[in-house]
Enzyme design. Structure first.
Site, PDB file in Angstrom:
ATOM      1  N   THR A  91       4.583   2.537  -3.640  1.00  0.00           N
ATOM      2  CA  THR A  91       4.187   1.805  -2.610  1.00  0.00           C
ATOM      3  C   THR A  91       4.374   2.730  -1.326  1.00  0.00           C
ATOM      4  O   THR A  91       5.203   3.333  -1.224  1.00  0.00           O
ATOM      5  CB  THR A  91       5.313   0.845  -2.333  1.00  0.00           C
ATOM      6  OG1 THR A  91       5.330   0.086  -3.533  1.00  0.00           O
ATOM      7  CG2 THR A  91       4.793  -0.128  -1.208  1.00  0.00           C
ATOM      8  N   LYS A 167       0.259  -4.951  -1.068  1.00  0.00           N
ATOM      9  CA  LYS A 167       1.463  -4.730  -1.849  1.00  0.00           C
ATOM     10  C   LYS A 167       2.444  -4.660  -0.519  1.00  0.00           C
ATOM     11  O   LYS A 167       3.699  -5.099  -0.767  1.00  0.00           O
ATOM     12  CB  LYS A 167       1.495  -3.262  -2.461  1.00  0.00           C
ATOM     13  CG  LYS A 167       2.905  -2.856  -2.485  1.00  0.00           C
ATOM     14  CD  LYS A 167       3.578  -3.637  -3.760  1.00  0.00           C
ATOM     15  CE  LYS A 167       5.116  -3.219  -3.962  1.00  0.00           C
ATOM     16  NZ  LYS A 167       5.979  -4.089  -4.719  1.00  0.00           N
ATOM     17  N   LYS A 235      11.952   1.245   3.611  1.00  0.00           N
ATOM     18  CA  LYS A 235      10.533   2.121   3.591  1.00  0.00           C
ATOM     19  C   LYS A 235       9.275   1.214   3.870  1.00  0.00           C
ATOM     20  O   LYS A 235       8.693   1.522   4.549  1.00  0.00           O
ATOM     21  CB  LYS A 235      10.676   3.048   2.548  1.00  0.00           C
ATOM     22  CG  LYS A 235       9.387   3.899   2.398  1.00  0.00           C
ATOM     23  CD  LYS A 235       8.457   3.434   1.284  1.00  0.00           C
ATOM     24  CE  LYS A 235       8.972   3.088  -0.304  1.00  0.00           C
ATOM     25  NZ  LYS A 235       8.006   2.676  -1.149  1.00  0.00           N
TER      26      LYS A 235
HETATM   27  P1  NAP Z   1      13.668   5.575  -7.970  1.00  0.00           P
HETATM   28  O1  NAP Z   1      14.083   4.993  -9.212  1.00  0.00           O
HETATM   29  O2  NAP Z   1      14.216   6.140  -6.842  1.00  0.00           O
HETATM   30  O3  NAP Z   1      12.795   6.865  -8.343  1.00  0.00           O
HETATM   31  C1  NAP Z   1      11.953   7.740  -7.415  1.00  0.00           C
HETATM   32  C2  NAP Z   1      11.305   8.834  -8.009  1.00  0.00           C
HETATM   33  O4  NAP Z   1      10.846   9.629  -7.106  1.00  0.00           O
HETATM   34  C3  NAP Z   1      12.195   9.603  -8.929  1.00  0.00           C
HETATM   35  O5  NAP Z   1      11.382  10.305  -9.874  1.00  0.00           O
HETATM   36  C4  NAP Z   1      12.706  10.865  -8.026  1.00  0.00           C
HETATM   37  O6  NAP Z   1      12.941  11.989  -8.461  1.00  0.00           O
HETATM   38  C5  NAP Z   1      11.231  10.892  -7.279  1.00  0.00           C
HETATM   39  N1  NAP Z   1      11.264  11.694  -5.824  1.00  0.00           N
HETATM   40  C6  NAP Z   1      11.779  10.999  -4.844  1.00  0.00           C
HETATM   41  N2  NAP Z   1      11.675  12.112  -3.786  1.00  0.00           N
HETATM   42  C7  NAP Z   1      11.217  13.220  -4.136  1.00  0.00           C
HETATM   43  C8  NAP Z   1      10.776  14.341  -3.882  1.00  0.00           C
HETATM   44  N3  NAP Z   1      11.121  14.716  -2.515  1.00  0.00           N
HETATM   45  N4  NAP Z   1      10.411  15.444  -4.835  1.00  0.00           N
HETATM   46  C9  NAP Z   1      10.139  15.004  -6.067  1.00  0.00           C
HETATM   47  N5  NAP Z   1      10.439  13.738  -6.388  1.00  0.00           N
HETATM   48  C10 NAP Z   1      11.067  12.992  -5.780  1.00  0.00           C
HETATM   49  O7  NAP Z   1      12.505   4.509  -7.262  1.00  0.00           O
HETATM   50  P2  NAP Z   1      11.636   3.352  -8.044  1.00  0.00           P
HETATM   51  O8  NAP Z   1      12.522   2.184  -7.928  1.00  0.00           O
HETATM   52  O9  NAP Z   1      11.306   3.836  -9.374  1.00  0.00           O
HETATM   53  O10 NAP Z   1      10.361   3.294  -7.241  1.00  0.00           O
HETATM   54  C11 NAP Z   1       9.220   4.177  -7.244  1.00  0.00           C
HETATM   55  C12 NAP Z   1       8.204   3.857  -6.351  1.00  0.00           C
HETATM   56  O11 NAP Z   1       7.932   2.394  -6.843  1.00  0.00           O
HETATM   57  C13 NAP Z   1       8.667   3.372  -4.746  1.00  0.00           C
HETATM   58  O12 NAP Z   1       7.449   3.828  -3.963  1.00  0.00           O
HETATM   59  C14 NAP Z   1       8.891   1.862  -4.970  1.00  0.00           C
HETATM   60  O13 NAP Z   1       8.730   1.481  -3.598  1.00  0.00           O
HETATM   61  C15 NAP Z   1       7.904   1.393  -5.836  1.00  0.00           C
HETATM   62  N6  NAP Z   1       8.273   0.058  -6.476  1.00  0.00           N
HETATM   63  C16 NAP Z   1       9.524  -0.033  -6.863  1.00  0.00           C
HETATM   64  C17 NAP Z   1       9.874  -1.169  -7.332  1.00  0.00           C
HETATM   65  C18 NAP Z   1      11.262  -1.505  -7.983  1.00  0.00           C
HETATM   66  O14 NAP Z   1      11.379  -2.729  -8.303  1.00  0.00           O
HETATM   67  N7  NAP Z   1      11.988  -0.578  -8.236  1.00  0.00           N
HETATM   68  C19 NAP Z   1       8.841  -2.304  -7.660  1.00  0.00           C
HETATM   69  C20 NAP Z   1       7.578  -2.051  -7.262  1.00  0.00           C
HETATM   70  C21 NAP Z   1       7.164  -0.798  -6.561  1.00  0.00           C
HETATM   71  P3  NAP Z   1      14.408  12.249  -9.051  1.00  0.00           P
HETATM   72  O15 NAP Z   1      14.626  11.834 -10.226  1.00  0.00           O
HETATM   73  O16 NAP Z   1      14.590  14.018  -9.164  1.00  0.00           O
HETATM   74  O17 NAP Z   1      15.386  11.750  -7.746  1.00  0.00           O
END
Ligand code: NAP
Length: 297
Positions: A91, A167, A235
């Protein structure tokens, strides 16, 4: 097909595994070390650039700055496999989606914005709703990859920013629903009505639907393990606010839920599920400090 994957967080790992299950050769990179057992069938690569040596690459990093750092600043578009299509499922902001579209066009690469609806458990079961937009050729190239990940691929046209705007609007509405339920609980519990009974009433009458079902359960059970982290939801509310300002509007309910999430994150609850915002509303501002202590943060 060979598919690169960038970002094996809660959502990314579930999606990458499903791409591998669908029979693709998935080569994935993550910033921090990931245990192979957590992503069965996926090959882990050392460099993010390796994921761009593929027919298509998916990016599921957390936000705009992460994508800028890992992909743009590192020059991965210039060294990508010719003909590659990049699918950004994160997102991200509307402005950044426009920038990505332009940069991919300049690099001769395909670009599709494909943010998703659904939490990690939904991603794991291949039941996401995917909001996809991009040039017809790029969309056609990646649509077969999206089908096994999703309940439905919603094709929103050739302007990628449309998918990102839709979204952000969806998440804004969920945040408002969470806050609406919390404020209803404030009123109804004050006269001794049990919140589970009240939610049964509203779900059976006025507000049936996924967001109300899912988040009323969390508010009742007071279980705030993510799910979707409050810091990522904040965010999204910031991105929605930025876009509303870009089009010359201030949206009062959006401002309210953004402030609610900001309070939760400022209180150190950013890694809790975003429904923690409801808990804070129900308890009232004064209870915040004790909540923080209860959660041992
Ligand atoms: P998450 O579990 O916190 O995962 C974040 C990912 O981004 C991890 O792989 C993390 O790497 C990486 N990352 C963050 N900062 C970084 C950087 N500076 N350099 C390299 N890697 C970095 O988040 P998530 O829930 O999977 O969400 C991911 C995306 O999907 C977001 O945009 C979120 O808004 C969207 N989303 C989430 C959901 C939900 O329900 N969770 C639903 C729909 C959409 P590390 O493992 O090294 O920290």
């Amino acid at each position: 097909m060979r598919i690169g994957f960038i970002g094996l967080g809660s959502m990314g790992s579930a999606i990458a595994v499903n791409l591998a299950k669908a029979g693709h050769d998935v080569r994935a990179w993550n910033r921090s070390k990931v245990a192979q057992e957590s992503v069965p069938g996926v090959s882990l690569v050392e460099l993010a650039a390796d994921a761009f040596k593929a027919d298509a690459v998916f990016t599921m990093l957390s936000d705009d700055p992460a994508i800028r750092e890992v992909i743009l600043d590192a020059g991965l578009l210039a060294s990508a496999q010719p003909g590659l299509t990049h699918v950004v499922t994160s997102t991200i902001s509307v402005a950044f989606a426009r920038e990505l579209e332009l940069l991919h066009e300049e690099a001769g690469l395909g670009y599709v914005s494909a943010p998703v609806l659904g939490r990690p458990n939904v991603a794991a079961s291949g039941q996401l709703n995917i909001l996809a937009a991009g040039k017809a050729e790029a969309l056609a190239a990646i649509e077969p990859l999206l089908v096994p990940l999703s309940k439905k691929v919603w094709k929103l046209g050739d302007n990628p920013a449309r998918a990102n705007t839709a979204k952000l609007a969806c998440n804004m509405m969920i945040a408002m629903a969470i806050e609406a339920m919390a404020e209803s609980v404030v009123l109804t519990e004050s006269v001794g009505l049990d919140r589970a009974d009240f939610f049964e009433l509203i779900l059976s009458t006025l507000f049936s639907g996924r967001a109300y079902e899912s988040y009323s359960a969390q508010i009742t059970e007071q279980s705030f393990e993510p799910g979707f982290k409050a810091k990522l939801a904040l965010k999204d509310m910031r991105l929605a606010t930025e876009f509303s300002h870009e089009i010359g509007r201030t949206l009062p309910m959006l401002e309210a839920v953004r402030e609610g999430l900001d309070r939760a994150v400022t209180a150190g609850l950013g890694d809790k599920d975003w429904s923690i915002m409801a808990d804070m509303t129900v308890r009232g501002g004064d209870a915040l400090a004790s909540r923080k202590i209860n959660l041992e943060i």
